[in-house]
Scaffold this active site. Structure first.
Site, mmCIF file in Angstrom:
data_model
loop_
_atom_site.group_PDB
_atom_site.id
_atom_site.type_symbol
_atom_site.label_atom_id
_atom_site.label_comp_id
_atom_site.label_asym_id
_atom_site.label_seq_id
_atom_site.Cartn_x
_atom_site.Cartn_y
_atom_site.Cartn_z
ATOM 1 N N ASP A 173 40.761 39.966 36.889
ATOM 2 C CA ASP A 173 40.287 40.776 35.767
ATOM 3 C C ASP A 173 41.374 40.761 34.701
ATOM 4 O O ASP A 173 42.384 40.058 34.858
ATOM 5 C CB ASP A 173 39.942 42.210 36.227
ATOM 6 C CG ASP A 173 38.785 42.803 35.421
ATOM 7 O OD1 ASP A 173 38.892 42.843 34.183
ATOM 8 O OD2 ASP A 173 37.773 43.194 36.024
ATOM 9 N N HIS A 195 36.445 39.428 30.959
ATOM 10 C CA HIS A 195 37.430 40.022 31.880
ATOM 11 C C HIS A 195 38.516 39.011 32.272
ATOM 12 O O HIS A 195 38.989 39.023 33.410
ATOM 13 C CB HIS A 195 36.728 40.546 33.139
ATOM 14 C CG HIS A 195 35.935 41.795 32.877
ATOM 15 N ND1 HIS A 195 36.474 43.045 32.967
ATOM 16 C CD2 HIS A 195 34.646 41.981 32.509
ATOM 17 C CE1 HIS A 195 35.543 43.961 32.681
ATOM 18 N NE2 HIS A 195 34.423 43.334 32.391
ATOM 19 N N GLU A 200 29.950 42.086 30.959
ATOM 20 C CA GLU A 200 30.667 42.583 29.777
ATOM 21 C C GLU A 200 31.437 41.480 29.057
ATOM 22 O O GLU A 200 32.588 41.676 28.679
ATOM 23 C CB GLU A 200 31.630 43.704 30.200
ATOM 24 C CG GLU A 200 30.907 44.904 30.774
ATOM 25 C CD GLU A 200 31.841 45.978 31.319
ATOM 26 O OE1 GLU A 200 31.572 47.143 31.042
ATOM 27 O OE2 GLU A 200 32.812 45.647 32.031
HETATM 28 C C1 ACM Z 1 30.784 46.238 35.907
HETATM 29 O O1 ACM Z 1 30.832 47.435 36.271
HETATM 30 N N1 ACM Z 1 31.356 45.868 34.772
HETATM 31 C C2 ACM Z 1 30.096 45.242 36.708
#
Ligand code: ACM
Length: 631
Positions: A201, A276, A352
């Site tokens: 991440d 991410h 995201e």
């Molecule tokens: C997430 O909670 N961004 C998968």
């Protein structure tokens, strides 16, 4: 000795009248019998039709019994002598189709305890049930009991779903091998079978990729920051040394995979791309559009959030889907990931991913024009399809967060529905396999008790709400729902004991939802059983939240008055409170109905009790806070 046995028997007999069993998740069927079995040094662990993997499972159970003060011998037996005191574990030669690979039968008789199953997973699960039937002192290394009385019963048990997972974010904080093993060990006790390991991440890349060494030389390390994640933490300074972090070598990963396999757990690794990816881009900035050198994010502000899932990334954290180098990178990563992890799925994240940098980049725009890609959703879909091809070329299946549906799903991919159930419903209706893990029921990073006593995060999820989770929505064919899982993001979870606190007891609810028959679902039964597991966790010195005991404070403004209602959902509890800055006692002000909190320099103080004993924490909520909460 006889007297002791009598006392123990009376204790267990009376106990068994009130609570048939305290097993979590509740078994499919449980029937009490009159038998009684004492597990002690004279008991042996007899394996019929064993195999080397089963032996390892049984050795682990033997070690558990040893920690509980009971040394027992393991024997391989062709024909168990059922007049001998033994725990008989049998892999069935004549398979029982109703048990599947993870189901089992368990019978506590006068001389023997017998667990039978089609496969090792079933024996493992049967042993976890047996573990929960033993006295809680077996969980304690300090007070080994040396023997355990088991009340007679017949159990038949098998899971409702094949995917029963917990997701563990090892990027936002780095936990290390011992902590991960401890986490896996506990979840296995509650019959979870998937450990979804979030390994990459913005805040750290945690898996060694030998062909891309900078991922861990650079991407695993960040400057250390304290304070609120994504908010008040200062940005890294130019040239500042990155000292916080760590990563797993491939040898360590193999060790964890083996440890999990011995506990009937498959690991699903997650490599979160194309978004991410700040840690990956700190290592290889050439994979972004700006190609600007950055540092791994220490949880300093990186985005503006506009509500409703809309946001803007202030720092680029997406791979550039128009650059062929990115697919070489993905290929190298997935080659090594696929070689390491034996499970069938690799998770590619996909959530995201911010498209702003793609929209502003001329070469990305030119790429889209050339390939007739009409918008960035289609571009993301193009990326997902390329990743799916790479993953399937390694003999693995792709799974991703529900954003991978946008712009068209890659054939062969499975979807993990997190933004509610709707992504999962859409996917299942297309015949795509789905794992349900909606924020509404399954986000165990959210606070579980009153805000006044919890580590702040932006949303809450009570144990009661976790228990309401139903993975098969109306109108969806159950066969497309692989199962579900709860997700533990660790932005505000800096250590293992707090990770346990956040996970349990809500993961009990998830485990019961995913294992036990829907028609047997009962909050009253569940909460009673949950209470007994609080003591097991205490004995094991593992943190667990008792927030469910605490009063639920509802504030209303009625005719300019601040009116408070208190409630909770645990039987046999009483709620006491004060509004004069003194602490609540159980012979003081008992809650019987809504009351006014007068304006003044004071706090509402409230505490749950049972039989004069306080339960959970006292809540102290200042008047100004009550005003803010008033609806
Ligand atoms: C997430 O909670 N961004 C998968």
């Amino acid at each position: 000795m006889k007297k002791l046995l009598l006392i123990i028997s009376i204790f267990f007999f009376t106990n068994s009248i009130f609570a048939q069993h305290t097993i979590i998740p509740a078994p499919v069927s449980f029937e009490s019998t009159d038998a009684m079995f004492m597990l002690d040094q004279q008991t042996s662990l007899d394996i019929k039709n064993g195999n080397p993997e089963l032996l390892k499972i049984v050795e682990n159970f033997q070690q558990f019994l040893k920690n509980g003060g009971t040394n027992v011998e393991i024997k391989s037996v062709a024909n168990p002598d059922r007049s001998n005191k033994a725990l008989i574990l049998e892999i069935l030669k004549d398979k029982d189709a109703s048990l599947g690979n993870e189901g089992y039968t368990l019978e506590v008789k006068e001389n023997t305890v017998e667990i039978a199953a089609n496969a090792n997973g079933g024996i493992f699960n049967g042993l976890q049930t047996l573990r929960q039937m033993l006295p809680r002192d077996f969980e304690s290394k300090d007070y080994p009991s040396g023997m355990g009385m088991l009340m007679g019963c017949k159990i038949k048990d098998y899971p409702r779903f094949g995917w029963r997972g917990l997701m563990f974010d090892d990027s936002r904080h780095f936990f290390g091998v011992d902590a991960v093993k401890e986490y896996i060990d506990k979840m296995a006790q509650y019959k979870f079978n998937v450990f979804h390991w979030h390994l990459t991440d913005d805040e750290g890349w945690r898996i060694e990729i030998k062909s891309l060494p900078k991922l861990t030389e650079i991407g695993a390390w960040r400057v250390e920051r304290f304070g609120r994640f994504g908010d008040t933490r200062p940005q890294p300074k130019e040239g500042e040394k990155a000292t916080y972090g760590g990563f797993y070598t491939q040898e360590q990963i193999k060790d964890v995979i083996k440890y999990a396999a011995e506990r009937n757990i498959t690991i699903v690794p997650e490599i979160d791309i194309p978004g991410h990816s700040m840690a990956a881009l700190a290592a290889y900035p050439e994979l972004s559009t700006l190609k600007k050198p950055t540092m791994v994010n220490p949880g300093a502000k990186f985005a503006e959030w506009y509500g409703d899932g809309k946001f803007e990334m202030l720092i680029e954290n997406t791979l550039n889907p128009a650059d062929e180098k990115v697919y070489d990178f993905v290929n190298k990563v997935m080659t090594e990931v696929a070689m390491l992890f034996p499970g069938q799925y690799i998770h590619m994240g996909g959530d995201e991913s911010y498209h702003g940098y793609w929209e502003r980049d001329a070469s990305v725009q030119a790429f889209m024009k050339k390939n007739k890609i009409k918008d960035t959703h289609e571009l993301q879909s193009y990326f997902v399809k390329r990743v799916e091809k790479i993953v399937s070329s390694k003999g693995k299946k792709l799974i991703g967060w529900d954003e991978i549906l946008e712009g068209g799903l890659a054939p062969g991919a499975a979807v993990m529905s997190w933004r509610g159930m709707k992504g999962g419903i859409e996917a299942a209706k297309m015949g795509v396999p789905v794992v349900m893990t909606p924020t509404t029921y399954a986000y165990i990073d959210y606070t579980q008790g009153d805000k006044s006593v919890e580590n702040p995060i932006y949303a809450s999820l009570s144990l009661e709400k976790s228990f309401e989770f139903e993975p098969v929505p109306e109108g969806v064919e159950a066969k497309y729902i692989l199962g579900g899982q709860a997700n533990l993001w660790t932005e505000v979870i800096p250590n293992l004991q707090f990770a346990f606190y956040m996970t349990y007891p809500r993961a009990f609810a998830t485990s019961e939802v995913l294992w036990s028959p829907l028609e047997k679902k009962s909050w009253d039964s569940f909460i009673n059983r949950t209470e007994s597991h609080f003591y097991r966790f205490d004995a094991a010195k593992t943190n667990i939240s008792r927030a469910v005991f605490e009063p639920i404070v509802t504030v209303k403004k009625v005719d300019e008055k601040i009116m408070v209602e208190l409630s909770n959902h645990v039987p046999n509890t009483e709620l006491f409170y004060t509004i004069d800055n003194t602490y609540p006692v159980n012979f003081g002000n008992k809650y019987t109905g809504p009351f006014e909190v007068p304006n003044g320099n004071l706090s509402l103080r409230t505490q749950s009790f049972r039989n004069g004993q306080s339960l959970g924490r006292e809540l102290i909520i200042p008047y100004e806070e009550l005003v803010k909460r008033a609806k």
